[in-house]
Structure formats: C-alpha cells, structure tokens
Design a protein around this motif. Structure first.
Motif, short mmCIF file in Angstrom:
data_model
loop_
_atom_site.label_atom_id
_atom_site.label_comp_id
_atom_site.label_asym_id
_atom_site.label_seq_id
_atom_site.Cartn_x
_atom_site.Cartn_y
_atom_site.Cartn_z
N ASN A 4 0.83 -1.20 0.00
CA ASN A 4 0.00 0.00 0.00
C ASN A 4 0.87 1.26 0.00
N HIS A 5 0.21 2.39 -0.24
CA HIS A 5 0.93 3.66 -0.39
C HIS A 5 1.69 4.04 0.86
N SER A 6 1.07 3.87 2.00
CA SER A 6 1.72 4.28 3.26
C SER A 6 2.97 3.45 3.53
N THR A 7 2.91 2.16 3.21
CA THR A 7 4.09 1.30 3.39
C THR A 7 5.22 1.75 2.48
N ALA A 8 4.89 2.07 1.24
CA ALA A 8 5.91 2.53 0.31
C ALA A 8 6.53 3.85 0.79
N PHE A 9 5.69 4.75 1.30
CA PHE A 9 6.19 6.03 1.80
C PHE A 9 7.13 5.83 2.98
N ARG A 10 6.74 4.97 3.93
CA ARG A 10 7.59 4.72 5.11
C ARG A 10 8.91 4.08 4.70
N ARG A 11 8.86 3.15 3.77
CA ARG A 11 10.09 2.48 3.35
C ARG A 11 11.03 3.44 2.63
N LEU A 12 10.49 4.30 1.77
CA LEU A 12 11.34 5.27 1.08
C LEU A 12 11.96 6.24 2.07
N THR A 13 11.18 6.69 3.03
CA THR A 13 11.70 7.61 4.05
C THR A 13 12.83 6.96 4.83
N ALA A 14 12.66 5.67 5.18
CA ALA A 14 13.69 4.95 5.94
C ALA A 14 14.96 4.76 5.11
N ILE A 15 14.80 4.47 3.81
CA ILE A 15 15.96 4.28 2.94
C ILE A 15 16.75 5.58 2.84
N GLU A 16 16.06 6.69 2.63
CA GLU A 16 16.73 7.99 2.50
C GLU A 16 17.42 8.37 3.81
N ALA A 17 16.78 8.05 4.94
CA ALA A 17 17.39 8.36 6.23
C ALA A 17 18.66 7.54 6.43
N ALA A 18 18.61 6.25 6.05
CA ALA A 18 19.78 5.39 6.22
C ALA A 18 20.93 5.82 5.31
N LEU A 19 20.60 6.30 4.12
CA LEU A 19 21.64 6.73 3.18
C LEU A 19 22.12 8.15 3.45
N GLY A 20 21.31 8.91 4.17
CA GLY A 20 21.67 10.29 4.47
C GLY A 20 21.52 11.22 3.29
N THR A 21 20.66 10.89 2.34
CA THR A 21 20.46 11.74 1.17
C THR A 21 19.09 11.48 0.58
N ARG A 22 18.58 12.45 -0.14
CA ARG A 22 17.29 12.28 -0.79
C ARG A 22 17.49 11.58 -2.13
N LEU A 23 16.58 10.67 -2.41
CA LEU A 23 16.64 9.93 -3.66
C LEU A 23 15.70 10.51 -4.72
N PHE A 24 14.69 11.26 -4.26
CA PHE A 24 13.73 11.83 -5.20
C PHE A 24 13.37 13.26 -4.78
N GLU A 25 13.15 14.09 -5.79
CA GLU A 25 12.56 15.40 -5.56
C GLU A 25 11.06 15.26 -5.75
N ARG A 26 10.28 15.67 -4.73
CA ARG A 26 8.82 15.56 -4.80
C ARG A 26 8.27 16.80 -5.49
N ALA A 27 7.47 16.58 -6.50
CA ALA A 27 6.83 17.68 -7.22
C ALA A 27 5.38 17.32 -7.49
N ARG A 28 4.60 18.30 -7.88
CA ARG A 28 3.18 18.04 -8.15
C ARG A 28 3.01 17.12 -9.35
N THR A 29 4.01 17.11 -10.23
CA THR A 29 3.92 16.26 -11.41
C THR A 29 4.44 14.85 -11.17
N GLY A 30 5.01 14.60 -9.98
CA GLY A 30 5.52 13.26 -9.67
C GLY A 30 6.86 13.30 -8.98
N TYR A 31 7.49 12.14 -8.90
CA TYR A 31 8.77 11.99 -8.24
C TYR A 31 9.88 11.97 -9.29
N ALA A 32 10.86 12.85 -9.14
CA ALA A 32 12.00 12.91 -10.06
C ALA A 32 13.25 12.49 -9.31
N ALA A 33 13.98 11.52 -9.85
CA ALA A 33 15.16 10.98 -9.17
C ALA A 33 16.27 12.03 -9.08
#
Length: 305
Positions: free
Chosen positions: A30-59
């Motif tokens: 589900n969406h919430s699980t994907a959001f939590r997992r992405l947040t955890a991955i970015e926290a562990a790596l110490g960097t953002r993997l995607f820029e959030r925009a109204r048109t979508g996610y850009a790597a």
C-alpha cells in the motif's frame, strides 16, 4: 552500508512509474508502506533519492545511481534464471506465455489444451496482455505477438499473417460505407491507420464508437453499432457478421512466436514453440481470411498425436 534488494526494487519502481501510488501497486504494497520504506531508505543513506513535485517523483543524482544499480542487479538475476531454465533436461515445469486477449480466446486456447495433452509435465502460466512484456526480464518465457517489426534481440518464428476485412451485421442489407455508421480503433492504435481507412472509405463524422483495443471490436459491430474493420480470425467465426469486400492488405500484421535467445534451447520452450507453432501454421488460411482447404483442418491439427 549494504542495502537489501527490496530497497532497490522500491526505488526502481518509483522511478519507473513516476510516483509512490503506481509503484506500490506494482509491488503489491500500500501507499503508506511505500512512503515509510522510502523515508527509511533515505534516512539510512543520508540523502534524498527523489525530488517531490506536483507532477511526480523525479530521481536525484543519488536516486539515479540507485536505479542504475537496481537495473543491473535485475538483469543479472534474469540472466541467471534464463541460464538455469535453458539447462533443464526434461520438458517439465512452468512455462509463462503471453499473448493478446483476442488471440488467446479465438485461436490459442484449443491449441494450449492439445499441447497440455501432449506434454502434461509442462504447466502453462498465460499472461493475457496487449502490451509487449519484457522477455529479457522474464516477464514471460514465450510471447505470441502480432507485429511487423519484432525486436531483433529476440529469437523467434513468423507463423502467419493476420488478415483484416470490413464487416457488418449479417441480417442487414449491403450498406454504402459512405453512408454507414462506423466502429473503429482509435488513433493510438496502429499509428492511426484505422481512422485513415474510415476517412478514405467512409465518413469520419459517422464514427459512432472508437476503441483503444481490439477486444470488444467484433462485439460492437455484432451489436449493430456500425460497420468496421475486424480481424478475419474472429469475425469469420461469427454467423451474425458478414464480410463487406475482401481482406485489406495494409492492415495485415505478421504473427510471431518469440523468446529470449538464452531460452531458445530450453527443452520446454522448444517443445512449446514447435508444437504450437506447427498448429498455428496449419491454420494460416483461416488467419489470413482465406477459406480452409478442408473444414476439419482445425480438428485435425488439434488431434495430432
């Protein structure tokens, strides 16, 4: 720090689909699980993997690097699976086959039944799809496709030509195409050639129904919505339809059976392609919109030892 494969799969899915919702659906979460997992991955790596925009996610740069690594890992795993499948010594096990819905229902299912009787050790997993699944990733082992330009990176066999002709209701008088209502495929299908045919032979203002897929096309003409170009394979088998004129060569597509080169020597792939390919070739006249040389040709093919 090494990351688990599921992290790479999630990041790649987000990049491929441009957002969390579609990526979550693709991965069966589900969406919430994907959001939590992405947040955890970015926290562990110490960097953002995607820029959030109204048109979508850009790597980001880091996200692009992780996606590239994921694709390399996926290809390595797929290559290993193909090599293992190609080394099997007996024609047994599961075989995934993909084909468009019209071909599955109007042509292939009786042949699949005959193949299963011939090779009971092979279990078919049929993916009904009008999309060209990726054989390199083993989305399917064998694809049956209507195409005049199959990928040169695949190994295959041309089986027949799929004929198309103009049809209408059998219980209606011969209609002047210029004054008839039409059913047709949309501009997105076949590079707009179906709409161009209507413009040349009918009145575009009298198109009463457009479809973005062949599925439902015969039913629309059969229901009396309008006349239309239909695949001869499907339309000739319907007593409620009649052909108006001869088959139209510009609409003929080649029918191919394709697999990945790494699987061409797999015994179960070879057994399937040989049996099903020979059965389809024997039905070429029907597929091309020509009369069968004898009415029992289908039964003779499907009852082969």
């Amino acid at each position: 720090m090494a990351r688990p494969w599921d992290d790479f799969r999630l990041v790649k899915a987000i990049a491929d689909h441009g957002g969390l919702t579609a990526a979550a659906t693709r991965l069966g979460i589900n969406h919430s699980t994907a959001f939590r997992r992405l947040t955890a991955i970015e926290a562990a790596l110490g960097t953002r993997l995607f820029e959030r925009a109204r048109t979508g996610y850009a790597a980001t740069q880091a996200g692009t690097a992780m996606v590239a690594a994921a694709r390399a890992m996926e290809e390595t795993a797929s290559q290993f699976a193909r090599e293992v499948a190609g080394r099997a010594s007996e024609p047994t096990g599961q075989l995934r086959v993909t084909a468009p819905s019209g071909l599955v229902t109007d042509l292939l299912m009786p042949i699949f039944a005959a193949f299963r009787a011939h090779r009971p050790g092979i279990h078919l997993d049929v993916v009904v799809s009008d999309d060209a699944l990726n054989l390199s990733r083993r989305d399917a082992d064998v694809a049956v496709r209507a195409s005049n330009d199959p990928s040169p990176n695949l190994f295959g066999r041309r089986l027949a030509t799929l004929g198309w002709a103009l049809y209408g209701r059998a219980d209606r008088a011969e209609a002047d195409p210029r004054r008839a209502d039409w059913v047709t495929l949309s501009e997105a299908v076949g590079d707009g050639r179906f709409l161009r045919f209507v413009a040349e032979h009918g009145d575009p203002e009298r198109i009463t129904l457009r479809l973005n897929t062949v599925t439902g096309l015969c039913e629309a003409v059969e229901a009396g919505i309008g006349i239309g170009l239909l695949p001869c394979l499907s339309a000739d088998a319907r007593p409620a339809l009649r052909r108006i004129g001869s088959a139209e060569p510009p609409f003929a597509d080649s029918l191919w059976m394709l697999t990945h080169p790494d699987l061409r020597h797999s015994v179960r792939v070879r057994a399937f392609m040989d049996f099903v390919g020979d059965a389809v070739v024997a039905l070429r006249p029907m597929l091309e919109g020509r009369p069968l040389p004898e009415r029992r040709a289908r039964e003779l093919v499907l009852s082969r030892p």
